[in-house]
Scaffold this motif. Structure first.
Motif, PDB file in Angstrom:
ATOM      1  N   LEU A 120       0.841  -1.186   0.000  1.00  0.00           N
ATOM      2  CA  LEU A 120       0.000   0.000   0.000  1.00  0.00           C
ATOM      3  C   LEU A 120       0.882   1.244   0.000  1.00  0.00           C
ATOM      4  N   TRP A 121       0.507   2.180  -0.837  1.00  0.00           N
ATOM      5  CA  TRP A 121       1.217   3.454  -0.940  1.00  0.00           C
ATOM      6  C   TRP A 121       0.271   4.541  -0.435  1.00  0.00           C
ATOM      7  N   PHE A 122       0.637   5.148   0.701  1.00  0.00           N
ATOM      8  CA  PHE A 122      -0.248   6.100   1.355  1.00  0.00           C
ATOM      9  C   PHE A 122      -0.053   7.512   0.802  1.00  0.00           C
ATOM     10  N   ASP A 123      -1.164   8.186   0.593  1.00  0.00           N
ATOM     11  CA  ASP A 123      -1.154   9.579   0.161  1.00  0.00           C
ATOM     12  C   ASP A 123      -1.062  10.451   1.409  1.00  0.00           C
ATOM     13  N   LEU A 124       0.144  10.917   1.712  1.00  0.00           N
ATOM     14  CA  LEU A 124       0.384  11.719   2.912  1.00  0.00           C
ATOM     15  C   LEU A 124       0.624  13.169   2.506  1.00  0.00           C
ATOM     16  N   GLU A 125      -0.292  14.036   2.925  1.00  0.00           N
ATOM     17  CA  GLU A 125      -0.226  15.456   2.578  1.00  0.00           C
ATOM     18  C   GLU A 125       0.366  16.257   3.739  1.00  0.00           C
ATOM     19  N   LEU A 126       1.488  16.914   3.488  1.00  0.00           N
ATOM     20  CA  LEU A 126       2.121  17.726   4.518  1.00  0.00           C
ATOM     21  C   LEU A 126       1.258  18.952   4.813  1.00  0.00           C
ATOM     22  N   LEU A 127       0.893  19.126   6.069  1.00  0.00           N
ATOM     23  CA  LEU A 127       0.039  20.228   6.491  1.00  0.00           C
ATOM     24  C   LEU A 127       0.877  21.393   7.025  1.00  0.00           C
ATOM     25  N   PRO A 128       0.315  22.596   7.030  1.00  0.00           N
ATOM     26  CA  PRO A 128       1.053  23.762   7.537  1.00  0.00           C
ATOM     27  C   PRO A 128       1.082  23.846   9.058  1.00  0.00           C
ATOM     28  N   ASN A 129       0.270  23.042   9.729  1.00  0.00           N
ATOM     29  CA  ASN A 129       0.190  23.106  11.186  1.00  0.00           C
ATOM     30  C   ASN A 129       1.547  22.882  11.837  1.00  0.00           C
ATOM     31  N   TYR A 130       2.008  23.850  12.613  1.00  0.00           N
ATOM     32  CA  TYR A 130       3.276  23.801  13.340  1.00  0.00           C
ATOM     33  C   TYR A 130       4.488  23.615  12.435  1.00  0.00           C
ATOM     34  N   SER A 131       4.352  23.979  11.157  1.00  0.00           N
ATOM     35  CA  SER A 131       5.488  23.850  10.235  1.00  0.00           C
ATOM     36  C   SER A 131       6.663  24.717  10.673  1.00  0.00           C
ATOM     37  N   GLN A 132       6.374  25.811  11.403  1.00  0.00           N
ATOM     38  CA  GLN A 132       7.446  26.689  11.877  1.00  0.00           C
ATOM     39  C   GLN A 132       8.313  26.014  12.925  1.00  0.00           C
ATOM     40  N   TRP A 133       7.862  24.892  13.465  1.00  0.00           N
ATOM     41  CA  TRP A 133       8.620  24.165  14.478  1.00  0.00           C
ATOM     42  C   TRP A 133       9.293  22.903  13.926  1.00  0.00           C
ATOM     43  N   SER A 134       9.245  22.729  12.619  1.00  0.00           N
ATOM     44  CA  SER A 134       9.914  21.575  12.018  1.00  0.00           C
ATOM     45  C   SER A 134      11.402  21.626  12.322  1.00  0.00           C
ATOM     46  N   GLY A 135      11.934  20.566  12.901  1.00  0.00           N
ATOM     47  CA  GLY A 135      13.336  20.505  13.274  1.00  0.00           C
ATOM     48  C   GLY A 135      13.644  21.173  14.602  1.00  0.00           C
ATOM     49  N   LYS A 136      12.676  21.854  15.180  1.00  0.00           N
ATOM     50  CA  LYS A 136      12.900  22.611  16.418  1.00  0.00           C
ATOM     51  C   LYS A 136      12.169  22.015  17.623  1.00  0.00           C
ATOM     52  N   LEU A 137      11.031  21.408  17.384  1.00  0.00           N
ATOM     53  CA  LEU A 137      10.228  20.824  18.467  1.00  0.00           C
ATOM     54  C   LEU A 137      10.774  19.436  18.817  1.00  0.00           C
ATOM     55  N   VAL A 138      11.137  19.236  20.070  1.00  0.00           N
ATOM     56  CA  VAL A 138      11.668  17.958  20.541  1.00  0.00           C
ATOM     57  C   VAL A 138      10.740  17.405  21.607  1.00  0.00           C
ATOM     58  N   VAL A 139      10.386  16.114  21.474  1.00  0.00           N
ATOM     59  CA  VAL A 139       9.537  15.458  22.464  1.00  0.00           C
ATOM     60  C   VAL A 139      10.267  14.268  23.056  1.00  0.00           C
ATOM     61  N   ASN A 140       9.834  13.868  24.240  1.00  0.00           N
ATOM     62  CA  ASN A 140      10.323  12.632  24.845  1.00  0.00           C
ATOM     63  C   ASN A 140       9.572  11.465  24.221  1.00  0.00           C
ATOM     64  N   ALA A 164      15.466  27.452  18.948  1.00  0.00           N
ATOM     65  CA  ALA A 164      15.443  28.593  18.035  1.00  0.00           C
ATOM     66  C   ALA A 164      15.863  28.188  16.623  1.00  0.00           C
ATOM     67  N   GLU A 165      16.787  27.214  16.519  1.00  0.00           N
ATOM     68  CA  GLU A 165      17.269  26.761  15.220  1.00  0.00           C
ATOM     69  C   GLU A 165      16.945  25.287  15.014  1.00  0.00           C
ATOM     70  N   SER A 166      16.823  24.921  13.744  1.00  0.00           N
ATOM     71  CA  SER A 166      16.487  23.541  13.406  1.00  0.00           C
ATOM     72  C   SER A 166      17.615  22.587  13.753  1.00  0.00           C
ATOM     73  N   PHE A 167      17.253  21.418  14.262  1.00  0.00           N
ATOM     74  CA  PHE A 167      18.204  20.354  14.564  1.00  0.00           C
ATOM     75  C   PHE A 167      18.328  19.366  13.399  1.00  0.00           C
ATOM     76  N   LEU A 168      17.551  19.570  12.341  1.00  0.00           N
ATOM     77  CA  LEU A 168      17.602  18.633  11.226  1.00  0.00           C
ATOM     78  C   LEU A 168      18.947  18.701  10.509  1.00  0.00           C
ATOM     79  N   VAL A 169      19.457  19.908  10.339  1.00  0.00           N
ATOM     80  CA  VAL A 169      20.761  20.095   9.698  1.00  0.00           C
ATOM     81  C   VAL A 169      21.628  20.925  10.624  1.00  0.00           C
ATOM     82  N   GLU A 170      22.707  20.333  11.107  1.00  0.00           N
ATOM     83  CA  GLU A 170      23.615  21.050  11.981  1.00  0.00           C
ATOM     84  C   GLU A 170      24.406  22.083  11.174  1.00  0.00           C
ATOM     85  N   LYS A 171      25.109  22.951  11.853  1.00  0.00           N
ATOM     86  CA  LYS A 171      25.945  23.926  11.168  1.00  0.00           C
ATOM     87  C   LYS A 171      27.014  23.194  10.367  1.00  0.00           C
TER      88      LYS A 171
END
Length: 287
Positions: A120-140, A164-171
């Motif tokens: 099965l290939w799922f149609d996953l649509e990226l939503l704008p909700n909390y997009s400003q926290w992509s790479g920045k929001l960390v949960v346990n 404040a800065e994304s953790f997805l790509v380091e400096k």
């Protein structure tokens, strides 16, 4: 505050939200998956659009997917919130006709196997909700990390931090510590390109299959990023000896940074000096 609190604030149905923490077993993919999440979102999404039978069955009952990447032990970095718009069945041939899956295979993803009748290939649509926290929001991540997918309603995902800065790509690393495989060369993060596009250097390409090396230099306005882009496209950059080899075995690093105003003759002298020191003409890949 919990993840479910954030979902409820955006009127996202918590009962229908699956939470995934991606941490690939493949070392090459584990390194570049955050880069894909940052700069190649379609490739990242393809990684999660097909799942094994158990997760596949569960995802059919979800309306939303909160996607995370494994950070440190017991932590997960938020990538994005996706809406599950449905799914379709793909055959083996149809699965491998998708450009995203071909791309992922370069980084060790096994994907769909010939013995599987369909996936099965799922149609996953990226939503704008909390997009400003992509790479920045960390949960346990609660409980065992082997349980890499959960339901938002049934688990406690405590908000650890919002950086404040994304953790997805380091400096960008110090040039002395920058080592890239050929596959990674094709995915240099945009954040790194900003710095590397101004670098001139004497660089080294090592063929890990036998340890032989090639020394090169950047001249004129062709800074390091431009030269490495040539290698990313062709694998050999037009070099005779490199054309005879498999670029998937190549690793790139910098031997010496040089200033942007260094005369081309001086660059040639530096390059020749490194060739002599490393003996890449006699024992390596320099003609």
């Amino acid at each position: 505050m919990q993840l479910k609190d954030l979902l409820q604030l955006q009127n996202i149905c918590v009962e229908k939200t699956m939470v995934m923490r991606h941490r690939p077993k493949e070392a090459a993919l584990r390194r570049i998956l955050p880069w894909l999440a940052s700069d190649r979102k379609n490739i990242y999404n393809a990684y999660q659009q097909a799942q094994g039978p158990k997760v596949e069955k569960a995802l059919q009952g979800a309306s939303f997917l909160a996607s995370f990447i494994g950070h440190t032990a017991g932590k997960a970095i938020f990538v994005g919130l996706y809406k599950v718009n449905g799914y379709q069945s793909l055959s083996y041939s149809a699965y491998w006709e998708l450009a995203e899956n071909i791309e992922l295979a370069k980084y060790g993803v096994k994907g769909m196997t010939p013995d599987a009748k369909a996936t099965l290939w799922f149609d996953l649509e990226l939503l704008p909700n909390y997009s400003q926290w992509s790479g920045k929001l960390v949960v346990n991540w609660p409980g065992r990390e082997l349980s890499w997918w959960r339901w938002a309603k049934r688990n406690e995902f405590r908000i650890e931090a919002i950086h404040a800065e994304s953790f997805l790509v380091e400096k960008v690393p110090n040039w002395r510590d920058l080592h890239l495989t050929w596959q990674e060369l094709m995915l240099i993060p945009e954040r790194w390109k900003i710095a590397i596009q101004h670098w001139r250097a004497i660089y080294l390409i090592i063929d890990k299959s036998d340890g032989k090396g090639y020394v090169g230099g950047t001249y004129g306005t062709d800074h390091l990023l431009g030269r490495w882009r040539d290698y990313a496209k062709t694998g050999d950059g037009g070099n005779v000896e490199l054309k005879k080899r498999d670029p998937q075995n190549f690793e790139f690093c910098i031997l010496e940074r040089i200033t942007e105003d260094t005369d081309d003759k001086e660059v040639q002298i530096l390059e020749a000096n490194w060739k002599r020191r490393l003996q890449t003409v006699k024992f390596g890949l320099n003609c």
